[in-house]
Design a protein around this motif. Structure first.
Motif, PDB file in Angstrom:
ATOM      1  N   ARG A 258       7.668  44.643 -27.082  1.00  0.00           N
ATOM      2  CA  ARG A 258       8.292  43.597 -26.264  1.00  0.00           C
ATOM      3  C   ARG A 258       7.625  43.438 -24.910  1.00  0.00           C
ATOM      4  NH1 ARG A 258      10.960  48.023 -26.676  1.00  0.00           N
ATOM      5  NH2 ARG A 258      11.771  49.115 -24.845  1.00  0.00           N
ATOM      6  N   THR A 259       6.959  44.473 -24.404  1.00  0.00           N
ATOM      7  CA  THR A 259       6.271  44.389 -23.122  1.00  0.00           C
ATOM      8  C   THR A 259       4.775  44.226 -23.311  1.00  0.00           C
ATOM      9  OG1 THR A 259       7.961  45.778 -22.117  1.00  0.00           O
ATOM     10  CG2 THR A 259       5.896  45.564 -20.916  1.00  0.00           C
ATOM     11  N   SER A 260       4.210  45.050 -24.203  1.00  0.00           N
ATOM     12  CA  SER A 260       2.760  45.063 -24.393  1.00  0.00           C
ATOM     13  C   SER A 260       2.253  43.947 -25.297  1.00  0.00           C
ATOM     14  CB  SER A 260       2.328  46.401 -24.989  1.00  0.00           C
ATOM     15  OG  SER A 260       2.805  46.514 -26.329  1.00  0.00           O
TER      16      SER A 260
END
Length: 130
Positions: free
Chosen positions: A37-39
């Protein structure tokens, strides 16, 4: 979440990190691939579950606290490796499903581990598209 369950999470995840690193490399291990979800990078998690028709069922042992569940919430498009073959799918979190009852229909060894080590169980269904 009761206090004893709160203590389980860091202990179990500390054990699982090196164990999962080994399990991911086994060609027959079932894997769930989510998008970080972030990377935005692929994240592969070894797990147990069962294919029933065009769906793959599993129970997350830490529910919405599990990293792969958080990734699913951000992007439900996933892949599942079953018997060495990748399948695309869309994951659905099912908080109204009874995860204990669901575990009775899933592979026994994994289900025992999930019940023993988990807290805040959550059923996940992946609708396979290929």
């Amino acid at each position: 979440m009761p206090r004893h369950n709160e203590r389980k999470y860091p202990i179990v995840t500390a054990f699982q990190r090196p164990f999962n690193a080994v399990m991911r490399r086994l060609p027959t291990q079932t894997l769930l691939e989510t998008t970080g979800r972030t990377s935005g990078l692929p994240r592969r998690t070894p797990l147990g579950g069962r294919r029933v028709g065009d769906s793959f069922w599993l129970v997350s042992e830490f529910g919405e606290r599990s990293q792969y569940v958080r990734n699913i919430k951000a992007d439900p498009r996933v892949r599942v490796r079953l018997r060495g073959r990748w399948h695309h799918g869309v994951a659905h979190l099912l908080p109204d499903d009874d995860p204990i009852a669901r575990l009775r229909g899933l592979p026994r060894v994994n289900s025992v581990g999930v019940r023993a080590m988990g807290a805040g169980l959550l059923t996940v269904r992946v609708d396979l598209t290929d």
